[in-house]
Write a protein that holds these residues in place. Structure first.
Motif, PDB file in Angstrom:
ATOM      1  N   VAL A  35       5.800 -12.855   9.115  1.00 42.73           N
ATOM      2  CA  VAL A  35       4.415 -12.431   8.403  1.00 42.73           C
ATOM      3  C   VAL A  35       3.311 -12.924   9.261  1.00 42.73           C
ATOM      4  O   VAL A  35       2.390 -12.268   9.183  1.00 42.73           O
ATOM      5  N   LYS A  36       3.416 -14.146   9.706  1.00 44.20           N
ATOM      6  CA  LYS A  36       2.193 -14.665  10.510  1.00 44.20           C
ATOM      7  C   LYS A  36       2.153 -14.029  11.817  1.00 44.20           C
ATOM      8  O   LYS A  36       0.891 -13.817  12.080  1.00 44.20           O
ATOM      9  N   SER A  37       3.085 -13.582  12.381  1.00 43.21           N
ATOM     10  CA  SER A  37       3.123 -13.149  13.596  1.00 43.21           C
ATOM     11  C   SER A  37       2.605 -11.353  13.573  1.00 43.21           C
ATOM     12  O   SER A  37       1.966 -10.939  14.551  1.00 43.21           O
ATOM     13  N   ALA A  38       3.066 -10.959  12.481  1.00 46.35           N
ATOM     14  CA  ALA A  38       2.771  -9.713  12.346  1.00 46.35           C
ATOM     15  C   ALA A  38       1.310  -9.386  11.494  1.00 46.35           C
ATOM     16  O   ALA A  38       0.877  -8.150  11.281  1.00 46.35           O
ATOM     17  N   ALA A  39       0.797 -10.327  10.764  1.00 43.65           N
ATOM     18  CA  ALA A  39      -0.465 -10.111   9.985  1.00 43.65           C
ATOM     19  C   ALA A  39      -1.546  -9.580  10.984  1.00 43.65           C
ATOM     20  O   ALA A  39      -2.393  -8.746  10.227  1.00 43.65           O
ATOM     21  N   PRO A  40      -1.814 -10.075  12.126  1.00 44.12           N
ATOM     22  CA  PRO A  40      -3.160  -9.265  12.827  1.00 44.12           C
ATOM     23  C   PRO A  40      -2.831  -7.698  12.816  1.00 44.12           C
ATOM     24  O   PRO A  40      -3.884  -6.944  12.871  1.00 44.12           O
ATOM     25  N   THR A  41      -1.707  -7.360  13.351  1.00 45.34           N
ATOM     26  CA  THR A  41      -1.194  -5.955  13.245  1.00 45.34           C
ATOM     27  C   THR A  41      -1.473  -5.258  12.039  1.00 45.34           C
ATOM     28  O   THR A  41      -1.832  -4.269  11.916  1.00 45.34           O
ATOM     29  N   ILE A  42      -1.124  -6.004  11.096  1.00 44.14           N
ATOM     30  CA  ILE A  42      -1.001  -5.485   9.574  1.00 44.14           C
ATOM     31  C   ILE A  42      -2.402  -4.990   9.054  1.00 44.14           C
ATOM     32  O   ILE A  42      -2.913  -3.980   8.829  1.00 44.14           O
ATOM     33  N   MET A  43      -3.296  -6.103   9.552  1.00 45.19           N
ATOM     34  CA  MET A  43      -4.801  -5.927   9.119  1.00 45.19           C
ATOM     35  C   MET A  43      -5.646  -4.883  10.023  1.00 45.19           C
ATOM     36  O   MET A  43      -6.231  -4.279   9.526  1.00 45.19           O
ATOM     37  N   ALA A  44      -5.127  -4.588  11.290  1.00 43.16           N
ATOM     38  CA  ALA A  44      -5.563  -3.778  12.147  1.00 43.16           C
ATOM     39  C   ALA A  44      -5.138  -2.276  11.667  1.00 43.16           C
ATOM     40  O   ALA A  44      -5.957  -1.479  11.435  1.00 43.16           O
ATOM     41  N   GLU A  45      -3.964  -2.349  11.380  1.00 43.17           N
ATOM     42  CA  GLU A  45      -3.585  -0.926  10.772  1.00 43.17           C
ATOM     43  C   GLU A  45      -3.901  -0.406   9.523  1.00 43.17           C
ATOM     44  O   GLU A  45      -4.326   0.732   9.097  1.00 43.17           O
ATOM     45  N   ALA A  46      -4.203  -1.401   8.574  1.00 42.39           N
ATOM     46  CA  ALA A  46      -4.800  -1.345   7.343  1.00 42.39           C
ATOM     47  C   ALA A  46      -6.075  -0.498   7.309  1.00 42.39           C
ATOM     48  O   ALA A  46      -6.567   0.190   6.284  1.00 42.39           O
ATOM     49  N   GLN A  47      -6.817  -0.511   8.502  1.00 38.87           N
ATOM     50  CA  GLN A  47      -8.080  -0.132   8.533  1.00 38.87           C
ATOM     51  C   GLN A  47      -8.171   1.330   8.661  1.00 38.87           C
ATOM     52  O   GLN A  47      -9.093   1.965   8.182  1.00 38.87           O
ATOM     53  N   TYR A  48      -7.033   2.011   9.059  1.00 41.37           N
ATOM     54  CA  TYR A  48      -7.041   3.501   9.047  1.00 41.37           C
ATOM     55  C   TYR A  48      -7.012   4.130   7.502  1.00 41.37           C
ATOM     56  O   TYR A  48      -7.388   5.192   7.356  1.00 41.37           O
ATOM     57  N   LEU A  50      -8.271   2.131   4.691  1.00 43.95           N
ATOM     58  CA  LEU A  50      -9.318   1.775   3.971  1.00 43.95           C
ATOM     59  C   LEU A  50     -10.707   2.152   4.115  1.00 43.95           C
ATOM     60  O   LEU A  50     -11.084   2.429   5.320  1.00 43.95           O
ATOM     61  N   PRO A  51     -11.605   2.238   3.099  1.00 47.11           N
ATOM     62  CA  PRO A  51     -11.222   1.412   1.905  1.00 47.11           C
ATOM     63  C   PRO A  51     -10.741   2.636   1.052  1.00 47.11           C
ATOM     64  O   PRO A  51     -10.932   3.733   1.209  1.00 47.11           O
ATOM     65  N   VAL A  52     -10.143   1.921  -0.269  1.00 42.67           N
ATOM     66  CA  VAL A  52      -9.476   2.964  -1.345  1.00 42.67           C
ATOM     67  C   VAL A  52     -10.108   2.288  -2.551  1.00 42.67           C
ATOM     68  O   VAL A  52     -10.106   1.316  -2.829  1.00 42.67           O
ATOM     69  N   THR A  53     -10.447   3.452  -3.288  1.00 42.63           N
ATOM     70  CA  THR A  53     -10.980   2.863  -4.758  1.00 42.63           C
ATOM     71  C   THR A  53     -10.348   3.537  -5.860  1.00 42.63           C
ATOM     72  O   THR A  53      -9.669   4.967  -5.661  1.00 42.63           O
ATOM     73  N   ILE A  54      -9.713   2.852  -6.735  1.00 47.85           N
ATOM     74  CA  ILE A  54      -8.801   3.314  -8.021  1.00 47.85           C
ATOM     75  C   ILE A  54      -9.714   3.194  -8.983  1.00 47.85           C
ATOM     76  O   ILE A  54     -10.184   2.180  -9.298  1.00 47.85           O
ATOM     77  N   VAL A  55      -9.566   4.233  -9.900  1.00 51.77           N
ATOM     78  CA  VAL A  55     -10.316   4.371 -11.102  1.00 51.77           C
ATOM     79  C   VAL A  55      -9.647   4.937 -12.189  1.00 51.77           C
ATOM     80  O   VAL A  55      -9.042   6.058 -11.891  1.00 51.77           O
ATOM     81  N   MET A 137     -11.123  -7.508   1.049  1.00 53.58           N
ATOM     82  CA  MET A 137     -10.094  -7.882   0.169  1.00 53.58           C
ATOM     83  C   MET A 137      -8.899  -7.921   0.797  1.00 53.58           C
ATOM     84  O   MET A 137      -7.964  -8.825   0.337  1.00 53.58           O
ATOM     85  N   PHE A 138      -8.375  -6.814   1.594  1.00 55.88           N
ATOM     86  CA  PHE A 138      -7.101  -6.638   2.184  1.00 55.88           C
ATOM     87  C   PHE A 138      -6.874  -8.106   3.053  1.00 55.88           C
ATOM     88  O   PHE A 138      -5.659  -8.466   2.940  1.00 55.88           O
ATOM     89  N   GLU A 139      -7.829  -8.488   3.745  1.00 56.42           N
ATOM     90  CA  GLU A 139      -7.936  -9.663   4.741  1.00 56.42           C
ATOM     91  C   GLU A 139      -7.361 -10.658   3.773  1.00 56.42           C
ATOM     92  O   GLU A 139      -6.743 -11.532   4.265  1.00 56.42           O
ATOM     93  N   ALA A 140      -8.233 -10.942   2.745  1.00 56.20           N
ATOM     94  CA  ALA A 140      -7.975 -12.099   1.912  1.00 56.20           C
ATOM     95  C   ALA A 140      -6.567 -11.992   1.238  1.00 56.20           C
ATOM     96  O   ALA A 140      -5.774 -12.956   1.161  1.00 56.20           O
ATOM     97  N   GLY A 141      -5.982 -10.770   1.124  1.00 56.24           N
ATOM     98  CA  GLY A 141      -4.623 -10.581   0.456  1.00 56.24           C
ATOM     99  C   GLY A 141      -3.546 -10.938   1.523  1.00 56.24           C
ATOM    100  O   GLY A 141      -2.698 -11.886   1.086  1.00 56.24           O
TER     101      GLY A 141
END
Length: 238
Positions: A35-48, A50-55, A137-141
């Motif tokens: 998880v620690k080694s993959a975290a930078p890649t996960i955060m970078a890929e998540a940018q594609y 985000l943001p997502v709004t749920i109502v 928020m995603f980075e904090a998670g």
């Protein structure tokens, strides 16, 4: 040694507990490192995505959008390339079966689909509170996951192993007692103890030494252990 292994009270329970603790610790540490080694890649890929709004259980932003990413995860036992899909499709409330036929994580406007080779789990977004998932928020998670994955995964693996081992050992012990009861002078507690020690030893060899020990082979070896130990250490009176 005979008295310690075969007659000490709770030796089987302690053996299972210690082995489960070791396996859980090793597995949790390996997962934490991943998880620690993959975290930078996960955060970078998540940018594609985000943001997502749920109502009210519905993704309202981004609207009428399809974002699809595929990630290679190695090869299968047959040498086939394996990948997982991450798809956000807000053009529709639900996704058809054809749209989620590969393993991965899928989102429609109102549902989340987690697809594996074994099953597909569907969860309504109405189970989630209204929120805006942005980069911060995603980075904090992800950082929370990095900090806590070790201990929570350790507890989850430990609980799963203890439950699995308990069921397997009781089943093997019952079958061994049923099949060998006429040939050896063993009561069920002794059969349970011998089966426990043999099962943990064989499982350790399979997991840590990389030996291929199938269910049938394991059961035969447990039967032989019960038969041999009872014949040598507790011969049946003539």
């Amino acid at each position: 040694m005979k008295k310690f292994l075969l007659e000490t009270r709770w030796i089987g329970v302690l053996t299972v507990a210690v082995f489960s603790l070791i396996v859980s610790y090793v597995a949790a540490n390996q997962a934490a490192l991943f998880v620690k080694s993959a975290a930078p890649t996960i955060m970078a890929e998540a940018q594609y995505f985000l943001p997502v709004t749920i109502v009210n259980g519905t993704i309202v932003e981004p609207k009428d959008t399809v974002i699809h990413k595929s990630y290679a995860v190695g090869k299968s036992a047959t040498g086939e390339d394996m990948s997982v899909e991450v798809v956000l499709d807000t053009r529709t409330d639900e996704l058809s079966a054809d749209a989620i036929n590969n393993q991965g994580l899928y989102f429609s406007r109102k549902f989340m689909y987690a697809v594996s080779r074994q099953k597909t789990e569907i969860r309504s977004l109405s189970d989630f509170p209204d929120m805006v998932i942005d980069s911060e928020m995603f980075e904090a998670g992800v950082k929370w996951l990095e900090a806590n994955v070790n201990k929570y995964l350790f507890l989850a693996i430990l609980a799963g192993l203890l439950g699995f081992f308990a069921v397997a050992i009781l089943l093997y012990s019952a079958l061994s007692q049923l099949l060998l009861g006429k040939y050896v002078s063993a009561d069920f507690p002794r059969t349970l103890r011998i089966t426990t020690l043999a099962y943990i030893a064989l499982t350790a060899l399979a997991w840590f030494a990389g030996l291929s020990i199938g269910l049938i082979i394991k059961f035969v070896m447990i039967l032989l252990a019960n038969f041999g130990v009872n014949r040598i250490c507790y011969p049946k009176p003539e």
